[in-house]
Structures are given as C-alpha cells and as structure tokens.
Scaffold this active site. Sequence first.
Site, short mmCIF file in Angstrom:
data_model
loop_
_atom_site.label_atom_id
_atom_site.label_comp_id
_atom_site.label_asym_id
_atom_site.label_seq_id
_atom_site.Cartn_x
_atom_site.Cartn_y
_atom_site.Cartn_z
N ASP A 21 58.84 -86.19 -59.23
CA ASP A 21 59.75 -87.32 -59.06
C ASP A 21 59.46 -88.27 -60.21
O ASP A 21 58.46 -88.99 -60.20
CB ASP A 21 59.49 -87.96 -57.69
CG ASP A 21 60.23 -89.28 -57.52
OD1 ASP A 21 60.79 -89.80 -58.51
OD2 ASP A 21 60.24 -89.80 -56.39
N LYS A 32 67.40 -96.64 -63.81
CA LYS A 32 66.05 -97.19 -63.95
C LYS A 32 65.57 -97.13 -65.39
O LYS A 32 64.44 -97.52 -65.70
CB LYS A 32 65.08 -96.45 -63.03
CG LYS A 32 65.36 -96.70 -61.54
CD LYS A 32 64.34 -96.02 -60.69
CE LYS A 32 64.78 -95.88 -59.24
NZ LYS A 32 64.63 -97.12 -58.48
N HIS A 47 58.01 -91.78 -52.35
CA HIS A 47 59.26 -92.47 -51.99
C HIS A 47 59.95 -91.62 -50.91
O HIS A 47 59.80 -90.39 -50.90
CB HIS A 47 60.12 -92.55 -53.25
CG HIS A 47 61.35 -93.38 -53.13
ND1 HIS A 47 62.50 -92.93 -52.52
CD2 HIS A 47 61.62 -94.64 -53.55
CE1 HIS A 47 63.42 -93.88 -52.58
NE2 HIS A 47 62.91 -94.92 -53.20
N GLN A 70 60.17 -93.39 -61.74
CA GLN A 70 59.51 -94.56 -62.33
C GLN A 70 58.80 -94.23 -63.63
O GLN A 70 58.30 -95.11 -64.31
CB GLN A 70 58.48 -95.14 -61.34
CG GLN A 70 59.08 -95.67 -60.07
CD GLN A 70 60.01 -96.85 -60.30
OE1 GLN A 70 59.90 -97.57 -61.29
NE2 GLN A 70 60.95 -97.05 -59.39
N CYS A 73 60.78 -98.27 -49.76
CA CYS A 73 61.06 -96.86 -49.41
C CYS A 73 59.81 -96.01 -49.45
O CYS A 73 59.86 -94.82 -49.81
CB CYS A 73 62.15 -96.27 -50.31
SG CYS A 73 63.74 -97.02 -50.10
N1 PMP Z 1 61.60 -91.97 -56.34
C1 PMP Z 1 61.06 -93.12 -56.74
C2 PMP Z 1 59.61 -93.15 -57.11
C3 PMP Z 1 61.84 -94.26 -56.84
O1 PMP Z 1 61.29 -95.41 -57.24
C4 PMP Z 1 63.21 -94.18 -56.50
C5 PMP Z 1 64.09 -95.41 -56.54
N2 PMP Z 1 63.52 -96.54 -55.96
C6 PMP Z 1 63.72 -92.94 -56.10
C7 PMP Z 1 62.89 -91.86 -56.02
C8 PMP Z 1 65.16 -92.78 -55.77
O2 PMP Z 1 65.95 -93.05 -56.87
P1 PMP Z 1 67.54 -93.15 -56.73
O3 PMP Z 1 67.79 -94.13 -55.63
O4 PMP Z 1 68.00 -93.65 -58.06
O5 PMP Z 1 68.05 -91.79 -56.40
#
Ligand code: PMP
Length: 414
Positions: free
Chosen positions: A208, A234, A131, A211, A372
Amino acid sequence: MIKTESIQRNIDIDAIRQDFPILKRKVKGFPLVYLDNAATTQKPASVIQALTEYYSGFNANIHRGIHTLAEEATAAFEATRDAVQHFMNAEAREEIIFTRGTTEGINLVAYAWGRQNIDVGDEIIISTMEHHSNIVPWQHLCEEKGAILKVIPINDKGELLMEEYEKLLSGKTRLVSVVYVSNSMGTVNPVKRIIDKAHQAGAIVMLDGAQAAAHLDIDVQELDCDFFAFSGHKIYGPTGVGVLYGKKQLLESMPIFQGGGEMIKDVSFEKTIYNDLPYKFEAGTPNIADTIALKAALEFIDNIGKENIRRHEDKLVTYATGELEKIPGLRIIGTATDKISVVSFVVDGIHPQDIGILLDSRGIAVRTGHHCTQPLMDWFCIPGTSRASFAVYNTMDEIDELVLGLHKVIKMLA
Ligand code: PMP
C-alpha cells in the site's frame, strides 16, 4: 551517492507556494495553514491547467475514436502511463493499471488475484498499522474462502516487530500486504526485508504505497514487490485516479476484475476474448481528464526532485516534533526511528476532535480521528489522534502557527 549529491539543492519554498492557488486563501479570517496532506495534497497550477486544457481543447473518449480529438486524448492519456512507468521504474508500461485510487487497486488484487489463488486454510499477512483499505478487502476474501488473516504486531514506537513477522510466515502464507508508510504515524516500514522474507516463504507481496509515493523514491524493480498501489490525489494530482502496478506475469495470469467496454478484444454471446494488458483491467470509460492531469503532478515532483522534497519534509518533521514535545500533556503517537511527513499526537484530557475544530477556527487544517486505522488506535488505547502531515510547500512558520494554536486550545480547554 553521486546521483543524490548532484540532485540536492536548496529549494525555494516561497516560489513553490506561488504555484498553489489555494494557499493564498484565508480560512476564518486567517491565512490557510494546510497540514492535512496525508489526506490529500493541494494541487499546483499545472495540474489544474492540464484539466482545463483537456476539457477546453481535446475532450474526447479514448482508444476507439479515429478523429483528431480522440487521437489527442488517447495520446495524452497513454503518455501518463509512460510517465508513471518511469516514476515507479516498472519494467513495462503494461504493468501500469489506472484505477480510482489505492483502495480500488487493493480491491482489484483481492478480487481478481485473491479469488483465484486463495483457498481454505491459506494465510494472508497484514500489519497492525494498516489503513482500513488494506484490511477490509483481505478480511472479506478470508471470510469468503475460509482463509486466515494474520497480523504483524508493533512496538510502542509504532514499528513492526520483524521477528514476529518472520514467525508468522510459513508454507501456508500466500500473500503479505503491508503499508509502506503509515498514514497515522509516518512510520516507514522495512518493505525490502518484508518482501525478501515473503518471497523466501513462497508468498507474494502487495504494498500500500498511498503515503509513500509523494515522499520516497519508488523503484518497483529494486523492491521486487508484486503489486503496488497509490492514489493520484496524495501526490499533488487529481482525485479519482490512482495506479496499480503489478508484475506482468501475475497480471496476465489473473482473471478479470470488471467486465465491460475497453477490456475486451471480441464479444459474442458464446464467448468473450479479453483485451491485453493493461486494458484487461480497465473496463469502461476511464477517468480521462484526471489521468492526463496526473502527468503534470509527476512532472511537478520530478522538477523539484524527491530527494529535495524529502529533505525539506524531514526538517519540518524534526522541527514540529521538537516544538510539540515541549507542550505539557502532549504525547506523540508514532516515534519510529524511520519516519516521514507525519506528526500525530494526543493531549491529556482533550478530545482530538476539539483540537481540530479549534485549530480550524484559526485557519489551521489538521486531521483528527482514527485516520481509517481503528485497529491501530485500539492498540494504543486511544480514540484517535490529531495529525499534522506535511508537503513540500509547508513552512517552519506554519509549524509555529500550529504550536501557537495548540497553546491557545489547551488554555481554553484544559
Ligand atoms: N492506504 C493509506 C495508507 C492511506 O493513507 C489511504 C488514504 N488515506 C488509503 C490507503 C486509501 O487511499 P484512497 O482513499 O485514495 O483510495
């Protein structure tokens, strides 16, 4: 084994759905089919109620007050820290830092640990499926320090090439930061092996977990990861609150991230003495209400049991994959052997955006675009995908609605 067997039970999805007020609403005249859970999950009534109870019953700033409301708010806030410690099996509650979310957690490490420990020529390893939140902070750090960002390649199923990863590791590697579960494909990465190999090379590992946290049992001690970040929103919790786990001695050795109230013991114009963990990394008034409500989200998950959630979602993924694969011209992106909760796809000759808009006209919420993960989309040579992502309240009927909707979209546009 005994633990799993004793936990496993059939869960009543209808009853679980009753817990989510938003699932009763209609969109464009159709019952809502919410399949965008990787972006954010819906919230159970207990989470919404926890927010209301705080604001209507004991709203106060925390830690410094000696009056009743402040004491109650502080106790509730710190109770969430204990619950998160248990949720991740962290050794100590001081290892749990509240953040705004995964993005802030990664940035905190890149800023505080990174600026102290990364030097010219050092190497940081990430992967092709990261991401942007797990790319940009490291890229920025590398630019600033003259360090080198290395990227683990993947195969066409969307799995990491582990032999290539091992070849990237060297005495120059300082940090490996990888996604536990890919938000674009659902791939579950072999993080235990990644961590062990990185440690053998003398590097530390950040996961990270954005998910992973809603679907997999998280045990940071067993994983032996050095940092782990996730977002409350999430995992059925509120937006604006997240968690950074860090090993205590690493967090202790790190300089501060932000300066301000809360993170100090004593301030004079000559010198500031910083607070102990975890407060050293929690400058300013935190997101008190959402942090308190996060505990209700953890309890919601705990009451159902991660095993049961995972089993239900696996059935949804298997069923959705089978049904979607029958649609002519549809190709699934991300077919890893170990994958969860996400089915991403492209349809010949139709832009993902158009699929998203037309599905929405039938009340079906999917995400479309690059999610993203632009470098990953570039790797697959596609502009983006349509992504259905599942939570415990989703049903087979909703997948049927998705498939029916897609047939209609294709008929209209192909
Ligand atoms: N890493 C991953 C794998 C994600 O799916 C996301 C959110 N789509 C993020 C980081 C960022 O999370 P947040 O926007 O809640 O900070």
